[in-house]
Design an enzyme around this catalytic site. Structure first.
Site, mmCIF file in Angstrom:
data_model
loop_
_atom_site.group_PDB
_atom_site.id
_atom_site.type_symbol
_atom_site.label_atom_id
_atom_site.label_comp_id
_atom_site.label_asym_id
_atom_site.label_seq_id
_atom_site.Cartn_x
_atom_site.Cartn_y
_atom_site.Cartn_z
ATOM 1 C CG LEU A 47 -1.904 0.858 1.201
ATOM 2 C CD1 LEU A 47 -2.747 1.643 0.267
ATOM 3 C CD2 LEU A 47 -2.423 1.389 2.649
ATOM 4 C CB SER A 67 13.433 -0.351 8.524
ATOM 5 O OG SER A 67 12.434 -1.518 8.050
ATOM 6 C CB SER A 166 -12.373 -3.975 8.848
ATOM 7 O OG SER A 166 -11.804 -5.392 8.370
ATOM 8 C CE1 TYR A 178 -2.039 -4.879 11.028
ATOM 9 C CE2 TYR A 178 -4.555 -6.072 11.056
ATOM 10 C CZ TYR A 178 -4.091 -5.349 10.271
ATOM 11 O OH TYR A 178 -4.285 -4.217 9.109
ATOM 12 C CE LYS A 182 -2.895 -1.616 10.967
ATOM 13 N NZ LYS A 182 -2.304 0.432 11.005
ATOM 14 C CB ILE A 213 -4.655 -4.441 1.375
ATOM 15 C CG1 ILE A 213 -5.443 -3.793 2.349
ATOM 16 C CG2 ILE A 213 -3.557 -4.445 -0.510
ATOM 17 C CD1 ILE A 213 -4.063 -2.297 2.650
#
EC number: 1.-.-.-
Length: 286
Positions: A47, A67, A166, A178, A182, A213
């Site tokens: 992305l 990085s 989401s 994760y 988020k 994605i």
């Protein structure tokens, strides 16, 4: 008990109003930020790379803080600058800000696209993995935002973009680290927005809540393409850059189902279980 019921009713009403008046969540002004400098973290990701390419195509200048080394063809673009930076390390963050100042580069926008997603059950994940996930997805993003804040304020319409998931509202098995990072980012974004706008009303904040994605971060396909179609990074990049170009800010949910994910938390547990079973979300990384 009555207070809890009242709070639940108020939350449901607010959620319904949010969905009904969704377009009114965006603030749009005629000011155009074309030709300005965008700083992006995580530019080497699928992305992030798409956002960089779209921004350059639209005439923006881009400074990528990452990085890892950028794609070779980007290095020959005069509007592109690559600064090696690990946002989880204070010295790297300070060094990148110093480099921007030394180059006399003042950004108008920061896009926090850096993220990692360890795949493991929460009782099996190591302390180091969990810590790295939160440092990259939450702490590091706040660190770079805080460090760049004085530079962003030099622009008449500064803009910070955060990218959530989401899964922050309705997590799945195997990606708990994760998802929880988020969820923390969503809370951080909401609080930071209110704190900054109370003193700098021209500051813009945008939060993109995204489904899955097409990327190497989540290499396994979704079990239900109809309910949860995969998002094309190039299409998302066009949306993000277009909103920056027109100075539009607010909450953005893609695909369509993502805007309903917060509501699942208010349903009884049996209905949540059915949603998990029907979507197959817990089978991907279990």
């Amino acid at each position: 008990m009555l207070n809890h019921i009242l709070l639940l009713v108020i939350s449901l009403v607010c959620a319904a109003l949010t969905l009904s008046w969704f377009p009114l969540l965006f603030r749009k002004q005629s000011y155009s930020c074309a030709k300005g400098l965008i700083v992006i973290t995580g530019g080497s990701g699928i992305l992030g790379h798409a956002i960089i390419q779209e921004a350059l195509d639209r005439g923006f200048s881009v400074a990528s803080l990452d990085s890892t080394e950028p794609a070779s063809f980007l290095q020959y673009n005069s509007k592109f600058s690559a600064l090696k930076c690990n946002i989880t390390k204070d010295k790297d963050v300070e060094g990148c800000v110093h480099s921007l100042k030394k180059m006399n580069r003042t950004p108008f926008a920061l896009i926090n696209a850096a993220a990692i997603a360890p795949k493991n059950h929460l009782l099996s994940i190591s302390r180091q993995e969990l810590q790295k996930c939160f440092e990259t997805n939450v702490i590091g993003q706040l660190a770079i935002t805080s460090a760049l804040f004085p530079l962003l304020l030099q622009d008449p319409n500064p803009h910070v973009v955060n990218i959530a998931s989401s899964l922050a509202y309705f997590s799945a098995m195997g990606v708990g680290a994760y998802s929880s990072s988020k969820a923390a980012l969503v809370s951080l974004h909401e609080t930071l927005e209110e704190e900054v706008l109370s003193q700098h009303p021209n500051f813009k904040f945008s939060l993109y809540v995204l489904g899955q994605i097409k990327s190497t971060m989540f290499e396994k396909d979704t079990p239900n393409r109809v309910l949860a179609p995969l998002l094309e990074p190039q299409n998302l990049a066009k949306i993000i850059i277009q909103n920056l170009y027109t100075n539009k800010s607010g909450r953005f949910y893609y695909p369509f189902y993502a805007r309903f994910m917060p509501l699942l938390r208010f349903f009884p547990l049996p209905i949540q279980k059915l949603a998990r079973l029907f979507s197959g979300m817990d089978k991907i990384y279990s």
